[in-house]
Design a protein around this motif. Structure first.
Motif, PDB file in Angstrom:
ATOM      1  N   MET A 268      26.330  33.732  -3.222  1.00 18.22           N
ATOM      2  CA  MET A 268      27.698  34.196  -2.988  1.00 18.22           C
ATOM      3  C   MET A 268      28.743  33.086  -3.080  1.00 18.22           C
ATOM      4  SD  MET A 268      26.746  37.250  -2.623  1.00 18.22           S
ATOM      5  CE  MET A 268      28.131  38.246  -2.062  1.00 18.22           C
ATOM      6  N   GLY A 269      28.290  31.818  -3.053  1.00 14.92           N
ATOM      7  CA  GLY A 269      29.218  30.697  -3.137  1.00 14.92           C
ATOM      8  C   GLY A 269      29.602  30.157  -1.770  1.00 14.92           C
ATOM      9  N   ALA A 270      29.835  28.841  -1.729  1.00 13.47           N
ATOM     10  CA  ALA A 270      30.224  28.221  -0.458  1.00 13.47           C
ATOM     11  C   ALA A 270      31.527  28.814   0.066  1.00 13.47           C
ATOM     12  CB  ALA A 270      30.360  26.707  -0.642  1.00 13.47           C
ATOM     13  N   THR A 271      32.428  29.166  -0.849  1.00 12.82           N
ATOM     14  CA  THR A 271      33.760  29.602  -0.400  1.00 12.82           C
ATOM     15  C   THR A 271      33.726  30.937   0.345  1.00 12.82           C
ATOM     16  OG1 THR A 271      34.117  30.454  -2.613  1.00 12.82           O
ATOM     17  CG2 THR A 271      35.123  28.337  -2.100  1.00 12.82           C
ATOM     18  N   GLU A 272      32.597  31.656   0.276  1.00 12.49           N
ATOM     19  CA  GLU A 272      32.519  32.890   1.066  1.00 12.49           C
ATOM     20  C   GLU A 272      32.693  32.582   2.555  1.00 12.49           C
ATOM     21  OE1 GLU A 272      30.152  36.820   0.525  1.00 12.49           O
ATOM     22  OE2 GLU A 272      28.808  35.410   1.491  1.00 12.49           O
ATOM     23  N   TRP A 273      32.400  31.322   2.953  1.00 10.29           N
ATOM     24  CA  TRP A 273      32.480  30.955   4.357  1.00 10.29           C
ATOM     25  C   TRP A 273      33.807  30.302   4.736  1.00 10.29           C
ATOM     26  CZ3 TRP A 273      28.998  33.333   7.093  1.00 10.29           C
ATOM     27  CH2 TRP A 273      27.870  33.794   6.420  1.00 10.29           C
ATOM     28  N   ALA A 274      34.749  30.287   3.768  1.00  7.69           N
ATOM     29  CA  ALA A 274      36.047  29.657   4.047  1.00  7.69           C
ATOM     30  C   ALA A 274      36.813  30.409   5.132  1.00  7.69           C
ATOM     31  CB  ALA A 274      36.881  29.580   2.760  1.00  7.69           C
ATOM     32  N   PHE A 275      36.491  31.715   5.328  1.00  7.23           N
ATOM     33  CA  PHE A 275      37.212  32.473   6.362  1.00  7.23           C
ATOM     34  C   PHE A 275      36.943  31.920   7.757  1.00  7.23           C
ATOM     35  CE2 PHE A 275      34.196  34.981   8.859  1.00  7.23           C
ATOM     36  CZ  PHE A 275      33.023  34.859   8.112  1.00  7.23           C
ATOM     37  N   VAL A 276      35.822  31.218   7.911  1.00  8.62           N
ATOM     38  CA  VAL A 276      35.474  30.738   9.264  1.00  8.62           C
ATOM     39  C   VAL A 276      36.527  29.718   9.742  1.00  8.62           C
ATOM     40  CG1 VAL A 276      33.699  29.565  10.629  1.00  8.62           C
ATOM     41  CG2 VAL A 276      33.045  31.271   8.913  1.00  8.62           C
ATOM     42  N   PRO A 277      36.804  28.645   8.981  1.00  9.84           N
ATOM     43  CA  PRO A 277      37.900  27.764   9.422  1.00  9.84           C
ATOM     44  C   PRO A 277      39.278  28.403   9.275  1.00  9.84           C
ATOM     45  CG  PRO A 277      36.951  26.958   7.348  1.00  9.84           C
ATOM     46  CD  PRO A 277      36.081  28.076   7.829  1.00  9.84           C
ATOM     47  N   GLN A 278      39.464  29.149   8.172  1.00 14.97           N
ATOM     48  CA  GLN A 278      40.817  29.658   7.910  1.00 14.97           C
ATOM     49  C   GLN A 278      41.261  30.718   8.907  1.00 14.97           C
ATOM     50  OE1 GLN A 278      40.585  30.917   3.806  1.00 14.97           O
ATOM     51  NE2 GLN A 278      40.622  28.819   3.045  1.00 14.97           N
ATOM     52  N   GLU A 279      40.356  31.647   9.242  1.00 17.18           N
ATOM     53  CA  GLU A 279      40.769  32.769  10.101  1.00 17.18           C
ATOM     54  C   GLU A 279      40.383  32.574  11.567  1.00 17.18           C
ATOM     55  OE1 GLU A 279      39.426  36.489   8.407  1.00 17.18           O
ATOM     56  OE2 GLU A 279      39.987  35.794   6.401  1.00 17.18           O
ATOM     57  N   HIS A 280      39.390  31.707  11.816  1.00 13.54           N
ATOM     58  CA  HIS A 280      38.925  31.558  13.198  1.00 13.54           C
ATOM     59  C   HIS A 280      39.112  30.141  13.734  1.00 13.54           C
ATOM     60  CE1 HIS A 280      37.149  35.603  13.168  1.00 13.54           C
ATOM     61  NE2 HIS A 280      36.826  35.324  11.915  1.00 13.54           N
ATOM     62  N   GLY A 281      39.573  29.228  12.873  1.00 15.13           N
ATOM     63  CA  GLY A 281      39.799  27.851  13.323  1.00 15.13           C
ATOM     64  C   GLY A 281      38.529  27.132  13.727  1.00 15.13           C
ATOM     65  N   VAL A 282      37.396  27.539  13.137  1.00 13.29           N
ATOM     66  CA  VAL A 282      36.092  26.970  13.488  1.00 13.29           C
ATOM     67  C   VAL A 282      35.535  26.234  12.256  1.00 13.29           C
ATOM     68  CG1 VAL A 282      33.700  27.619  14.022  1.00 13.29           C
ATOM     69  CG2 VAL A 282      35.591  28.701  15.254  1.00 13.29           C
ATOM     70  N   PRO A 283      35.098  24.980  12.398  1.00 11.35           N
ATOM     71  CA  PRO A 283      34.530  24.281  11.242  1.00 11.35           C
ATOM     72  C   PRO A 283      33.197  24.869  10.822  1.00 11.35           C
ATOM     73  CG  PRO A 283      34.313  22.945  13.226  1.00 11.35           C
ATOM     74  CD  PRO A 283      35.128  24.142  13.607  1.00 11.35           C
TER      75      PRO A 283
END
Ligand code: SF4
Length: 361
Positions: A194-209
């Protein structure tokens, strides 16, 4: 020169924080490496590693498995399922088969498979009989299933779809108040598709690294260090600690085949409930291979349906709310030899992984 596991552990121990940093993983393979290498015991007191929803067998709806067992027992079809699923118990009267393994022992045609190709082979070898394949798994399993569909399924092969996407359950966990998380180790296998960027929502929307990790102790420790140091600094971004295999956009061909075959729908997770946009169903053009449309719903009277077995805390284990050894049945009534719940059956279940790694209490 690449850092060794010892180097990463020293770096993690050198992190200074006076508050807990809770880091979730969502992959049975990651949990196996953590447990087998004893990585938790090497962490400083404030770095807590939490086993999360990394087991597709554990969250497969009990009703789906119950139907498969009923179809097998009724002789509706040859049932083909991944080996892990065969021993998962369902709620049923003692007079009935409570697992595919018991159905097989009672004479039903149940075949263990290692891949969707095995199901295709069974269907080709038995052209006069319907064959049902249990399509259960996360994205890494659904990708080869989609490849088999695109190549062309035998007419007598039907799929019972129980596949799930991983990111929606992580999103639900991050949005909940009862599991506070400061970091995510994202699943390397899923990210290859699915690609690494599928997990970009974690920092972007939840402020979690978040950091995508591979399956060696070194790759996992690098990801743990990365998210822990970011969390301590109050920073949140996405890192890829598995760049050997994971690209930002994943595997375009695999994603294209999955889009060709599957609709993403709201889906039920065993013991957890319905999570929006978290399940795979066959697209209308493949409806002729949909087991739910081809076979009747078979139900008998049963007191419990849909839940975990009585006393089993798998749902809370899967959601990272308790550790496996906090279940009162762990190692007592429930062991790999006589599992009570799916988390002790599956190789990817946290209870089985902990027990197999020698964690006894
Ligand atoms: Fe369920 Fe057994 Fe795990 Fe307890 S130890 S949560 S009963 S699988």
């Amino acid at each position: 020169m690449a850092s060794s596991a010892r180097d990463w552990i020293e770096k993690i121990r050198g992190l200074e924080t006076d508050r807990p940093v809770r880091i979730l993983n969502v992959c049975g393979g990651h949990e196996r490496t953590l447990a087998a290498a004893g990585i938790r015991s090497l962490m400083p007191p404030n770095i807590r590693l939490i086993a999360g929803p990394g087991c597709p067998v554990c969250v497969c709806p009990e009703e789906d498995l119950y139907q498969l067992i009923r179809w097998a027992v009724a002789g509706e079809a040859i049932v083909v399922a991944f080996g892990d699923m065969l021993r998962v118990p369902v709620n049923a009267p003692k007079s009935e088969a409570r697992s595919l393994e018991e159905a097989k022992a009672a004479g039903a045609d149940v075949v263990a498979a290692a891949s969707p190709r095995d199901a295709v082979e069974v269907a080709r070898r038995n052209p006069d009989r319907p064959v049902i394949f249990h399509a259960v798994g996360f994205e890494t399993t659904l990708a080869p299933i989609s490849a088999a569909i695109v190549e062309g399924l035998p007419e007598n092969l039907f799929l019972l779809m129980s596949g799930r996407l991983t990111w929606p359950i992580v999103a639900q966990l991050l949005a909940s108040d009862d599991v506070n998380l400061e970091g995510l180790v994202a699943p390397g296998h899923v990210a290859t598709i699915m690609g690494a960027t599928e997990w970009a929502f974690v920092p972007q929307e939840h402020g979690v690294p978040a950091a995508v990790a591979g399956f060696t102790a070194e790759s996992l420790l690098e990801a743990i260090y990365t998210v822990a140091s970011r969390a301590i600094d109050g920073a949140a971004d996405l890192s890829n600690c598995y760049s050997l295999a994971v690209r930002d956009d994943g595997n375009a061909l695999a994603r294209q085949m999955m889009q060709e075959c599957f609709e993403v729908t709201d889906a039920n997770w065993r013991g957890i409930g319905v999570i929006p946009n978290s399940g795979f169903e066959l697209k209308e053009k493949y409806a002729a291979h949909d087991a739910r449309r081809r076979f009747p719903v078979l139900e008998t009277d049963r007191k419990r349906a849909g839940q975990m077995p009585a006393g089993c805390d798998c749902a809370r284990v899967v959601m990272g709310r308790i550790a496996p050894n906090e279940c009162v049945l762990y190692g007592a009534a429930c062991t790999p030899r006589s599992p009570v719940g799916p988390c002790m059956v599956s190789d990817e279940g946290a209870c089985r992984i902990w027990w197999s790694s020698g964690i006894r209490e």
